[in-house]
Design an enzyme around this catalytic site. Structure first.
Site, PDB file in Angstrom:
ATOM      1  N   HIS A 338      33.337  98.036 -13.805  1.00  0.00           N
ATOM      2  CA  HIS A 338      34.655  98.559 -14.188  1.00  0.00           C
ATOM      3  C   HIS A 338      35.558  97.487 -14.795  1.00  0.00           C
ATOM      4  O   HIS A 338      36.668  97.812 -15.258  1.00  0.00           O
ATOM      5  CB  HIS A 338      35.383  99.151 -12.972  1.00  0.00           C
ATOM      6  CG  HIS A 338      34.925 100.520 -12.580  1.00  0.00           C
ATOM      7  ND1 HIS A 338      33.695 100.772 -12.013  1.00  0.00           N
ATOM      8  CD2 HIS A 338      35.549 101.726 -12.656  1.00  0.00           C
ATOM      9  CE1 HIS A 338      33.585 102.065 -11.761  1.00  0.00           C
ATOM     10  NE2 HIS A 338      34.684 102.668 -12.152  1.00  0.00           N
ATOM     11  N   GLY A 340      38.405  94.925 -15.262  1.00  0.00           N
ATOM     12  CA  GLY A 340      39.740  94.866 -14.664  1.00  0.00           C
ATOM     13  C   GLY A 340      40.167  96.173 -14.016  1.00  0.00           C
ATOM     14  O   GLY A 340      40.923  96.185 -13.036  1.00  0.00           O
ATOM     15  N   GLU A 363      29.046  97.900  14.839  1.00  0.00           N
ATOM     16  CA  GLU A 363      27.808  98.200  15.588  1.00  0.00           C
ATOM     17  C   GLU A 363      26.799  97.061  15.484  1.00  0.00           C
ATOM     18  O   GLU A 363      25.596  97.284  15.440  1.00  0.00           O
ATOM     19  CB  GLU A 363      27.216  99.546  15.177  1.00  0.00           C
ATOM     20  CG  GLU A 363      28.203 100.672  15.441  1.00  0.00           C
ATOM     21  CD  GLU A 363      27.601 102.043  15.553  1.00  0.00           C
ATOM     22  OE1 GLU A 363      26.435 102.151  15.946  1.00  0.00           O
ATOM     23  OE2 GLU A 363      28.321 103.015  15.257  1.00  0.00           O
ATOM     24  N   GLU A 367      23.944  89.322  11.322  1.00  0.00           N
ATOM     25  CA  GLU A 367      23.275  88.240  12.069  1.00  0.00           C
ATOM     26  C   GLU A 367      22.650  88.807  13.345  1.00  0.00           C
ATOM     27  O   GLU A 367      21.521  88.442  13.719  1.00  0.00           O
ATOM     28  CB  GLU A 367      24.284  87.132  12.420  1.00  0.00           C
ATOM     29  CG  GLU A 367      24.781  86.303  11.244  1.00  0.00           C
ATOM     30  CD  GLU A 367      25.835  87.021  10.384  1.00  0.00           C
ATOM     31  OE1 GLU A 367      26.298  88.116  10.770  1.00  0.00           O
ATOM     32  OE2 GLU A 367      26.184  86.474   9.321  1.00  0.00           O
TER      33      GLU A 367
END
Ligand SMILES: Cc1cc2nc3c(=O)[nH]c(=O)nc-3n(C[C@H](O)[C@H](O)[C@H](O)COP(=O)(O)OP(=O)(O)OC[C@H]3O[C@@H](n4cnc5c(N)ncnc54)[C@H](O)[C@@H]3O)c2cc1C
Length: 380
Positions: A338, A340, A363, A367
């Protein structure tokens, strides 16, 4: 292997898409801007069975499996990830914990109200000092004169400010570590139980996220959910299913961002031609579509296994990890396509770009998903 949706699943997708277009799409910007919780539309979703998707019909639910549930969350997230998050936290965290661990009496008392949307539910595991290390819960529940007395507080609880019932974890036996945490059901209005600060967030702004606080909160024995000491272990089982919903939410969000980018690329002209004619834009679109499809397969594969009553600890973590991370990249590419205009609020990709970051955090962070997956691999 069967990669086809059933006619009923296709019809379900169509009806959720229609609902999202009619009831959510016209308000997305306004809800986001003012951080308005869309209570009226959530109640309508309840009337259509979305708030009781995965619960049996005899308890007021829609009787769907996780594949249908993923379809619902995906289609809602395609239009508004905040709305999908509200529905996901209500279904697969709060209500599902009651369904998984509750007695018949507890199920009959709470699930029909939650499944129909008469009540909204929230689920509180995270504390200020216990996030990824949720077993480090500090809130306590002490048994005294036949009652439980809860003290402490939770943070980052989705739906907190609008919930009629909250499932919360508290330590009942510190010496027992993760086997000394129990789950409790707290109804709004219980003395000593209140919601605290509502967070002002980067994204997912129509979903309310906040503190829940317990101060000498007295609960009768009937509010203990599951066996004493099983609250954390049951939470892990709840998260196994919940992560399928965050994976589906990520897929839907990515699809929404992709759809917007594809449409924009065909209309936006530079150097005398539509930008979709440029090879670098086409490559982006091809990579986005491919990664969304791969994430979708992982998600529905985990959902299918769950519906077959198989263990999905590894599969749901894989789906959640992969889908959330590709969704971040897809939202980024959609905004880039898109130019700018992606940076301003007139186009939906600006919001997808902000909302998506929650997917790699809620949830369990990416990591932690890797940790869960690795643990399963090493165990196998
Ligand atoms: C909008 C929103 C809604 C939420 N809704 C709910 C809800 O309804 N109920 C609920 O209980 N919680 C909810 N959460 C909380 C969410 O689950 C936690 O934010 C998340 O688990 C991470 O915990 P934390 O924020 O304390 O980060 P921390 O645990 O402090 O992590 C900080 C960083 O350290 C990393 N890290 C931590 N431990 C390890 C490790 N062992 N190995 C490698 N890296 C590690 C993390 O991955 C992360 O990058 C919500 C959060 C948000 C933002």
């Amino acid at each position: 292997m069967n990669f086809e949706y059933t006619p009923e699943q296709i019809q379900l997708r169509r009806s959720i898409r229609d609902f999202a277009q009619a009831e959510i799409a016209p308000h997305v910007l306004e809800w986001d801007e003012s951080q308005t919780f869309p209570l009226e539309a959530v109640k309508k979703a309840g009337e259509l069975g979305m708030l009781g998707a995965i619960f049996p019909e005899e308890l007021g639910g829609a009787g769907y499996g996780y594949v249908e549930y993923a379809i619902i969350i995906e289609e809602l997230a395609r239009v508004d990830p905040s709305f999908a998050l509200i529905v996901a936290a209500h279904n697969s965290l709060c209500t599902n914990h009651i369904y998984l661990a509750g007695t018949d009496e507890q199920r009959r008392k709470y699930i029909p109200k939650l499944a129909t949307g008469e009540w909204i539910g929230c689920w509180s595991l995270t504390e200020p000092e216990a996030g990824s290390d949720a077993a480090g819960t500090r809130s306590t529940a002490v048994e005294k004169n036949g009652e439980w007395i809860l003290n402490g507080g939770k943070t980052f609880t989705t739906n907190a400010q609008y919930a009629d019932v909250c499932v919360a974890m508290a330590v009942t036996d510190r010496a027992a570590g993760s086997h000394g945490i129990s789950a409790f059901m707290l109804e709004t209005g219980t003395p000593g139980f209140r919601v605290g600060k509502k967070e002002n967030k980067l994204g997912m702004r129509a979903s309310a996220t906040g503190e829940v606080l317990f101060s000498h909160c007295h609960l009768p024995p009937s509010q203990l959910l599951g066996k004493m000491g099983d609250g954390f272990i049951d939470s892990l089982r709840v998260l196994d299913g919940g992560r399928i919903s965050i994976a589906a939410l990520s897929v839907g969000l990515a699809q929404g961002a992709f759809d917007a980018a594809l449409k924009y690329s065909k209309h936006r002209k530079q150097f005398g031609q539509a930008i979709s004619e440029f090879q670098s834009i086409q490559h982006k679109l091809a990579d986005m579509a491919t990664s969304i499809e791969a994430a979708r397969f992982l998600t529905y594969c985990a959902g299918t296994r769950k519906d077959e009553n198989k263990r999905v600890t590894k599969e749901s973590a894989m789906a959640k990890l992969f889908a959330s991370e590709i969704a971040v990249r897809v939202a980024d590419d959609a905004l880039q396509i898109h130019g700018g205009y992606g940076f301003i609020k007139d186009y939906p990709v600006e919001k997808f770009y902000r909302d998506v970051k929650l997917c790699t955090i809620g949830e369990g962070t990416s990591e932690i998903q890797r940790l869960v997956i690795a643990r399963q691999l090493l165990r196998d």
